[in-house]
Design a protein around this motif. Structure first.
Motif, PDB file in Angstrom:
ATOM      1  N   ILE A  50       0.995  -1.316  -0.289  1.00  0.00           N
ATOM      2  CA  ILE A  50       0.029   0.270  -0.083  1.00  0.00           C
ATOM      3  C   ILE A  50       1.551   1.488   0.185  1.00  0.00           C
ATOM      4  CG2 ILE A  50      -2.267   1.420   1.482  1.00  0.00           C
ATOM      5  CD1 ILE A  50      -2.437  -1.434   2.251  1.00  0.00           C
ATOM      6  N   LYS A  51       0.309   1.839  -0.878  1.00  0.00           N
ATOM      7  CA  LYS A  51       1.618   2.976  -1.161  1.00  0.00           C
ATOM      8  C   LYS A  51       1.135   4.788  -1.085  1.00  0.00           C
ATOM      9  CE  LYS A  51       5.316   1.581  -3.818  1.00  0.00           C
ATOM     10  NZ  LYS A  51       6.943   1.122  -4.880  1.00  0.00           N
ATOM     11  N   GLY A  52       0.654   5.482  -0.255  1.00  0.00           N
ATOM     12  CA  GLY A  52       0.369   6.658  -0.266  1.00  0.00           C
ATOM     13  C   GLY A  52       0.478   7.302  -1.281  1.00  0.00           C
ATOM     14  N   GLY A  53       0.403   9.014  -1.286  1.00  0.00           N
ATOM     15  CA  GLY A  53       0.616   9.990  -3.042  1.00  0.00           C
ATOM     16  C   GLY A  53       1.615   9.836  -2.199  1.00  0.00           C
ATOM     17  N   SER A  54       2.643  10.561  -3.497  1.00  0.00           N
ATOM     18  CA  SER A  54       3.919  11.204  -3.570  1.00  0.00           C
ATOM     19  C   SER A  54       3.800  12.925  -2.718  1.00  0.00           C
ATOM     20  CB  SER A  54       4.684  10.989  -4.963  1.00  0.00           C
ATOM     21  OG  SER A  54       5.428  10.284  -5.391  1.00  0.00           O
ATOM     22  N   ASP A  55       5.121  13.452  -2.280  1.00  0.00           N
ATOM     23  CA  ASP A  55       5.039  14.689  -1.429  1.00  0.00           C
ATOM     24  C   ASP A  55       4.965  15.690  -3.597  1.00  0.00           C
ATOM     25  OD1 ASP A  55       7.299  14.544  -2.823  1.00  0.00           O
ATOM     26  OD2 ASP A  55       8.672  15.091  -0.650  1.00  0.00           O
ATOM     27  N   PRO A  56       4.901  16.859  -2.930  1.00  0.00           N
ATOM     28  CA  PRO A  56       5.049  17.767  -4.574  1.00  0.00           C
ATOM     29  C   PRO A  56       6.470  17.411  -5.131  1.00  0.00           C
ATOM     30  CG  PRO A  56       4.582  18.670  -2.321  1.00  0.00           C
ATOM     31  CD  PRO A  56       4.648  17.224  -2.472  1.00  0.00           C
ATOM     32  N   SER A  57       7.553  17.144  -4.471  1.00  0.00           N
ATOM     33  CA  SER A  57       8.724  16.418  -5.712  1.00  0.00           C
ATOM     34  C   SER A  57       9.181  15.309  -6.603  1.00  0.00           C
ATOM     35  CB  SER A  57      10.167  16.624  -4.145  1.00  0.00           C
ATOM     36  OG  SER A  57       9.569  15.676  -3.465  1.00  0.00           O
ATOM     37  N   GLY A  58       7.623  14.758  -5.584  1.00  0.00           N
ATOM     38  CA  GLY A  58       7.536  12.916  -6.555  1.00  0.00           C
ATOM     39  C   GLY A  58       8.748  12.139  -6.027  1.00  0.00           C
ATOM     40  N   LEU A  59       9.368  12.501  -4.537  1.00  0.00           N
ATOM     41  CA  LEU A  59      10.414  11.501  -4.079  1.00  0.00           C
ATOM     42  C   LEU A  59       9.990  10.397  -3.035  1.00  0.00           C
ATOM     43  CD1 LEU A  59      13.516  14.602  -3.669  1.00  0.00           C
ATOM     44  CD2 LEU A  59      13.658  12.519  -5.148  1.00  0.00           C
ATOM     45  N   ALA A  60       9.264  11.273  -2.382  1.00  0.00           N
ATOM     46  CA  ALA A  60       8.906  10.150  -0.927  1.00  0.00           C
ATOM     47  C   ALA A  60       7.074  10.269  -0.585  1.00  0.00           C
ATOM     48  CB  ALA A  60       9.013  11.437   0.396  1.00  0.00           C
ATOM     49  N   ARG A  61       6.911   9.087  -0.706  1.00  0.00           N
ATOM     50  CA  ARG A  61       5.782   8.464  -0.025  1.00  0.00           C
ATOM     51  C   ARG A  61       5.873   7.655   0.866  1.00  0.00           C
ATOM     52  NH1 ARG A  61       4.296   5.912  -5.811  1.00  0.00           N
ATOM     53  NH2 ARG A  61       5.374   4.381  -5.757  1.00  0.00           N
ATOM     54  N   ILE A 121      16.190  12.972   1.640  1.00  0.00           N
ATOM     55  CA  ILE A 121      15.900  13.321   0.540  1.00  0.00           C
ATOM     56  C   ILE A 121      17.356  14.519   0.047  1.00  0.00           C
ATOM     57  CG2 ILE A 121      14.337  15.148  -0.485  1.00  0.00           C
ATOM     58  CD1 ILE A 121      12.065  14.237   0.815  1.00  0.00           C
ATOM     59  N   GLY A 122      18.063  13.960   0.769  1.00  0.00           N
ATOM     60  CA  GLY A 122      19.426  15.453   0.203  1.00  0.00           C
ATOM     61  C   GLY A 122      20.281  14.402   0.281  1.00  0.00           C
TER      62      GLY A 122
END
Length: 150
Positions: A50-61, A121-122
């Motif tokens: 089960i995966k949630g939606g991506s954050d605005p950068s598309g990098l994390a969820r 992310i960094g």
């Protein structure tokens, strides 16, 4: 649990000789919009994710993955109907990270994508020479979207 990953198109097949593991994957989507619900055969193992939606950068969820009995995974895949895809994953170590390189089969024959999972992310990492354009956050390359494309 949070998944942080970057995704790239692959420009050459040079990674194949560097792969330490090759796994056939068959996966389908019971729900293709966030939260997505994916069923996967990973070799001879079954998983539900089960995966949630991506954050605005598309990098994390958010991502939650659980092993399920193989017979259950096979039955659930049938419920996915045409929202399925197949690929062969190559695990490729490169400068302290393991890249997951997917060679798609079936209707997506010719598509090859590389992903790297990061702890933040960094986080810094080196790009292998066979990696091309970054497609992180591009919905055209989300597996859930590919599974729906006819």
């Amino acid at each position: 649990m949070q998944e942080i990953e970057r995704k790239y198109l692959v420009t050459s097949m040079d990674f194949v000789r560097e792969a330490t593991e090759v796994i056939p994957i068959d996966q389908g989507y019971l729900h293709a919009q966030p939260p997505t619900v994916r069923v996967r055969l990973w070799g001879e193992q079954g998983f539900i994710t089960i995966k949630g939606g991506s954050d605005p950068s598309g990098l994390a969820r958010e991502e939650y993955e659980y092993e399920i009995p193989l017979a259950d995974a096979c039955s659930l895949l049938e419920l996915c109907g045409s929202h399925r895809l197949s690929k062969v994953r190559h695990l490729v170590p490169y400068r302290g990270h393991t890249w997951e390189v997917d060679i798609f089969t079936g209707r997506h024959e010719g598509l090859v994508l590389a992903e790297i999972e990061l702890s933040s992310i960094g986080e810094q990492y080196d790009l292998p020479p066979w990696v091309g354009e970054e497609v992180t956050g591009d919905p055209r390359y989300y597996n859930a979207m590919l599974a729906r494309k006819q």
